[in-house]
Design a protein around this motif. Structure first.
Motif, PDB file in Angstrom:
ATOM      1  N   GLY A  32      39.377  32.034  21.521  1.00 26.24           N
ATOM      2  CA  GLY A  32      39.150  32.985  20.602  1.00 26.24           C
ATOM      3  C   GLY A  32      39.765  33.293  19.216  1.00 26.24           C
ATOM      4  N   ALA A  33      41.136  32.916  19.500  1.00 26.49           N
ATOM      5  CA  ALA A  33      41.853  32.982  18.429  1.00 26.49           C
ATOM      6  C   ALA A  33      41.761  32.071  17.314  1.00 26.49           C
ATOM      7  CB  ALA A  33      43.518  33.104  18.898  1.00 26.49           C
ATOM      8  N   GLN A  34      41.092  30.837  17.889  1.00 21.28           N
ATOM      9  CA  GLN A  34      40.660  29.904  16.940  1.00 21.28           C
ATOM     10  C   GLN A  34      39.564  30.214  16.191  1.00 21.28           C
ATOM     11  OE1 GLN A  34      39.870  26.002  18.615  1.00 21.28           O
ATOM     12  NE2 GLN A  34      39.497  25.222  16.920  1.00 21.28           N
ATOM     13  N   LEU A  35      38.538  30.949  16.928  1.00 23.35           N
ATOM     14  CA  LEU A  35      37.294  31.387  16.345  1.00 23.35           C
ATOM     15  C   LEU A  35      37.525  32.345  15.387  1.00 23.35           C
ATOM     16  CD1 LEU A  35      35.036  31.384  19.650  1.00 23.35           C
ATOM     17  CD2 LEU A  35      34.852  29.548  17.696  1.00 23.35           C
ATOM     18  N   VAL A  36      38.559  33.276  15.832  1.00 20.00           N
ATOM     19  CA  VAL A  36      38.554  34.489  14.936  1.00 20.00           C
ATOM     20  C   VAL A  36      39.430  33.928  13.663  1.00 20.00           C
ATOM     21  CG1 VAL A  36      40.176  36.708  14.738  1.00 20.00           C
ATOM     22  CG2 VAL A  36      38.684  36.228  16.889  1.00 20.00           C
ATOM     23  N   ARG A  37      40.421  33.256  13.871  1.00 20.66           N
ATOM     24  CA  ARG A  37      41.104  32.671  12.657  1.00 20.66           C
ATOM     25  C   ARG A  37      39.855  31.992  11.559  1.00 20.66           C
ATOM     26  NH1 ARG A  37      43.865  29.155  14.888  1.00 20.66           N
ATOM     27  NH2 ARG A  37      45.373  30.485  15.620  1.00 20.66           N
ATOM     28  N   ALA A  38      39.230  31.371  12.223  1.00 23.72           N
ATOM     29  CA  ALA A  38      38.182  30.694  11.275  1.00 23.72           C
ATOM     30  C   ALA A  38      37.412  31.745  10.401  1.00 23.72           C
ATOM     31  CB  ALA A  38      37.390  29.689  11.938  1.00 23.72           C
TER      32      ALA A  38
END
Length: 468
Positions: free
Chosen positions: A168-174
């Motif tokens: 989720g952090a990767q998705l949110v960062r993008a």
């Protein structure tokens, strides 16, 4: 999104863990129960050979004491003559059934179960070996096993939640990177681009954003070039108009015509500079003194008002009022509002202008005593106009866009003078204070008089403030 993915991971993992661990916990309990009964049968089988050799009570007692169950007082031997060696927990009915059928059986007892193992001694005689199993023996080790299973379930949930949080952090960062770029593009920076990252869908969205931003940059550049080119083409007829104005000689009308040509040329130059500079003059930080701009524009329009016999009044404007607009934009707003008064009302119809400010907002009011606007909301929409013949419908839309672009707004309503009141407001700097000459909006008839108005360049000029 991270919290949503975490909650989904917790829910899914918990459901999977429960689906596997609940049957596994039941199996552990059954295994412990079967283990206890198997151990009881083995202890009974260990006494069987002794009973087949001898029926002596002392020998049997020593044999019972040598086993764990016998030492704990949980094994008893029922001889055919009715002698019972050891403590008995089985009911007489269960013993009679086991003796009669001569086969192993399990029967309920107080606080547990009894395992009955018949032993045929010969000549039709049957002895019964009784092994007592308390309830605690049946569930021995089950609690610890369940605790271990619960710990495994908790660890699985935590690990899955951690993995989901990282994803989720990767998705949110993008997504945040893409949203930040969109905000920058919305603020006017057409050079912003995003680095494709995250899952395939977000990378594809980032690539589409870059294509859109590049296309917008090209379109805006073409639009600016077109505006600059069109404005530059106006210089040729402006030059001819200036030459014709210069040949008019002296006189008030000639002077006014030359001033109008100068003003028009300044506006054309301003449009060209704004278009060539990509609309980012002064590093994006613009501002002007609204009081000075209003004085300057009223000085320009006062001559025409004097010729048409229009009475007008100006309230406020006795101190600087900084607003986040260029002087050209604010002058355009005032020219539109005052020009509408002159175009859409009869000659000799009066008007008033007021400038008032509090600590956060500057307010400009323009009122007239004309026929008013039938549909104020439609007048603010591009192409509708303020009514009357010859209206392009662009003037009030320009006022609205300039006001809203600076963080303000515009409102049209009836005026106490009988016509229309256009109320425009802009953000003001914190240094602005309440104007003691706030407008009262009362139309008085004191007769003709003249009052001095401070001009931006210094000095004073008597501007007509006649009231009809």
């Amino acid at each position: 999104m991270r919290w949503a993915l975490g909650r989904v991971a917790v829910a899914v993992t918990a459901m999977v863990a429960l689906a596997f661990l609940i049957p596994l916990a039941m199996t552990v309990r059954e295994v412990a129960r079967d283990r206890a009964f198997s151990a009881a049968e083995q202890q009974a089988a260990a006494i069987g050979p002794v009973l087949a050799v001898t029926a002596d009570s002392e020998a049997l007692s020593r044999a019972l004491a040598s086993t764990p169950g016998g030492a704990a007082g949980r094994i008893a031997v029922h001889l055919p003559d009715g002698t019972v060696i050891g403590p008995s927990h089985a009911s007489q009915a269960a013993l009679a059934t086991a003796t009669a059928e001569a086969r192993s059986a399990t029967a309920d007892a107080a606080g547990g179960y009894t395992v009955l193992q018949p032993v045929v001694l010969g000549a039709g005689r049957v002895a019964v070996i009784e092994v007592y199993l308390p309830d605690s023996e049946l569930s021995e080790g089950v609690g610890n096993a369940w605790l271990i299973l619960a710990g495994v379930a908790v660890v699985l949930v935590l690990v899955s939640t951690l993995v989901a949080d990282r994803l989720g952090a990767q998705l949110v960062r993008a997504a945040r990177h893409l949203a930040g770029a969109a905000r920058e593009l919305g603020s006017g920076d057409t050079t912003v681009r995003v680095t494709a990252q995250g899952p395939y869908e977000l990378r594809e969205a980032g690539q589409a954003f870059n294509i859109m931003a590049a296309r917008m940059e090209l379109m805006l550049a073409a639009e600016r070039e077109l505006a600059a080119d069109l404005s530059h083409r106006l210089r040729t007829p402006l030059t001819a108009l200036r030459l014709n104005a210069a040949s008019l000689g002296d006189g008030q009308a000639a002077e006014q015509t030359r001033n109008a040509v100068d003003r028009l040329e300044q506006e054309v130059d301003q449009i060209i500079r704004a278009a060539r500079s990509n609309g980012q003059a002064n590093g994006g930080k613009v501002g002007c003194d609204a009081s000075a701009v209003l004085h300057e524009r009223l000085a320009f329009w006062s001559a025409l008002a004097e010729d048409q016999g229009r009475g007008w009044r100006f309230f406020g404007g006795n101190r600087p009022v900084p607003v986040p607009l260029t002087a050209s934009d604010l002058a355009s707003v005032m020219d539109v509002l005052l020009g509408n008064v002159f175009r859409h009302t009869e000659e000799s119809v009066g008007f008033s202008v007021a400038l008032w400010t509090d600590r956060s907002t500057a307010y400009v009011f323009v009122e007239d005593a004309g026929p008013g606007i039938p549909d104020p909301e439609a007048a603010l929409r591009r192409g509708h106009g303020a009514g009357g013949s010859g209206s392009t419908g662009l003037g009030l839309d320009i006022v609205r866009r300039v006001a809203e672009g600076s963080g303000g707004g515009v409102h049209i309503g009836p005026s106490p003078m009988g016509g229309v009141r256009v109320h425009v407001w802009f953000p003001a700097t914190p240094t602005s204070v309440t104007d003691p000459d706030a407008p009262t909006f009362r139309w008085r008839r004191p007769g003709r008089h003249r009052r001095p108005v401070e001009l931006p360049g210094g000095g004073a000029r008597a501007i007509s403030s006649r009231v009809n």
